[in-house]
Design an enzyme around this catalytic site. Sequence first.
Site, PDB file in Angstrom:
ATOM      1  CG  HIS A   1      -8.825 -15.242 -39.123  1.00 35.27           C
ATOM      2  ND1 HIS A   1      -9.969 -15.873 -39.566  1.00 35.27           N
ATOM      3  CD2 HIS A   1      -8.679 -14.138 -39.901  1.00 35.27           C
ATOM      4  CE1 HIS A   1     -10.470 -15.187 -40.575  1.00 35.27           C
ATOM      5  NE2 HIS A   1      -9.723 -14.134 -40.793  1.00 35.27           N
ATOM      6  NE  ARG A   2      -9.610  -9.184 -37.616  1.00 36.15           N
ATOM      7  CZ  ARG A   2      -9.496  -8.186 -38.502  1.00 36.15           C
ATOM      8  NH1 ARG A   2      -8.925  -8.410 -39.668  1.00 36.15           N
ATOM      9  NH2 ARG A   2      -9.962  -6.990 -38.231  1.00 36.15           N
TER      10      ARG A   2
ATOM     11  CE  LYS B   1     -23.033 -11.181 -38.871  1.00 28.21           C
ATOM     12  NZ  LYS B   1     -24.143 -12.144 -38.976  1.00 28.21           N
TER      13      LYS B   1
ATOM     14  CE  LYS C   1     -20.187 -15.873 -48.768  1.00 33.15           C
ATOM     15  NZ  LYS C   1     -21.592 -16.299 -48.615  1.00 33.15           N
TER      16      LYS C   1
ATOM     17  CE  LYS D   1     -24.652 -20.099 -43.949  1.00 32.97           C
ATOM     18  NZ  LYS D   1     -24.562 -18.789 -44.600  1.00 32.97           N
TER      19      LYS D   1
ATOM     20  CB  SER E   1     -24.412  -9.020 -41.446  1.00 28.68           C
ATOM     21  OG  SER E   1     -25.630  -9.661 -41.748  1.00 28.68           O
TER      22      SER E   1
END
Length: 497
Positions: free
Chosen positions: A90-91, A95, A119, A131, A387
């Site tokens: 969605h974004r 990450k 998160k 991940k 990050s």
Amino acid sequence: MRPKLLNITESRPPPASEIGLTSEAVDSDEPKFLKAVEMYFDRAAKYSDASPEVLKHIKSTDSVLSVTFPMEKDGKTVMIRGYRSQHSRHRLPCKGGIRYSSAVDLQEVEALSALMTYKCAVVDVPFGGGKGGIMIDPKEWTEAELERITRRFTLELCQKNFIGPGVDVPAPDVGTGPREMGWIADTYRNFNPQDVNGAACVTGKALSLGGVRGRTEATGLGVYYGVREFLAFPEVQAQIKHHGKIAGSTVIVQGFGNVGYWACKFFESSGARIVGVVEHDVAVHSDAGLDVEQLAQWRKEHGSFRGFPGATVVDQPMKVLEAECDVLIPAALERQIGLRNAHRIKAKLIGEAANGPVTPGADEVLRANGKVIVPDLLLNAGGVCVSYFEWAKNLSHLRFGRMTKRWDERSKGQLLDLVEGNAGRPLSEVERRQLIHGAEEHELVYSGLEDTMIVACNETHQTAVAKGIDYRTAALANSINKIAASLSGSGSIFTHA
């Protein structure tokens, strides 16, 4: 003669160091990690504003890459298995870290990528969740072999479009660090030599390769900020009967890796007593408090806590995990507090520095016993926050503070000249340097992380109080609402003809 084919990565059970205390904590019928994340999601979804259709979209994993490739070791061919999960796009980019562990499997990677989605949303970092993992025990491989494994896995990610500054950006996790991130960045750059933003393909790099100051300690520092904020809430103080200050609090930390070590350092520097540190094989305990740096140096020299002077060495680590303290920080692996040991936990506040350290059943037991749990998706978000700063730095090709530091110092100096004139006395050189000091990169990173954690903690607290729910459910409900708003606002979800 052809090497003998041996798939050690799938035939060996995870070593004790990977399992942690799970076998002592969790009943066999308790849900696995992925199911636990889904159970927490379902509980929070009831308090969100999202429609059932949007909830289904948010809950499901977008895509998963599973690869195998051969590596030669000791004259034998070993088949290496690796995964990368993109839970939500969605974004972009997605990450999340890459871990090297014998315990890595598809379910674990999917669960961790889902947790990363929530998160990032709860702390307003503009990423989707991802991940990755490779099913190896890094202790069994030489540095040269690990480099070949890392580069080959990166090649697989490049070929399948699972890595890139605007696509998917890995980071360190269990068993990996700046060294592995450097190998990933170099491999990506060799296959994408025209990508001027190539350094942003991965975070957690060494400073010499485009890393950001403050990234190493970021997760531990975020844990400290989060616990500090929650202890300051009057409702928390009343519930756990605590004075609300870090100074004078007693802390036990499970896991003395990067996150646990830095969490100990920041708590200690603020006046807390680190009364226990727990590892998978042994723990140390001292009511007077442990010297964190001495403990770290001892383990570095001796490979274990055994023999550490001035403290009690306990061969049953679970006993220290369950000991009296104000704050317990599980900073190891998932599923370390389950139905077998939840009723014995004496800590007043549990701060989840690891991902998924408390099972759903244990979560209910702890809350029923009056404990406060600060959830993982909020408390250990410091790593992904910094990050994000590193990624932004790489895209801007500019070190934070480079354009403003001297201007700030000159402006402050001119202001001090006026103050000295009105005060009728000059400041000492030490006073002057302290007052006009322009922020360094790590100070800006610390400031950005602190602000992020304060805002997210306050949002979570407000939702919990307003809806009468626990903090995990509140944080997850906030995340769901933010993700749903992004999906609905972009028009990227189609549920009706």
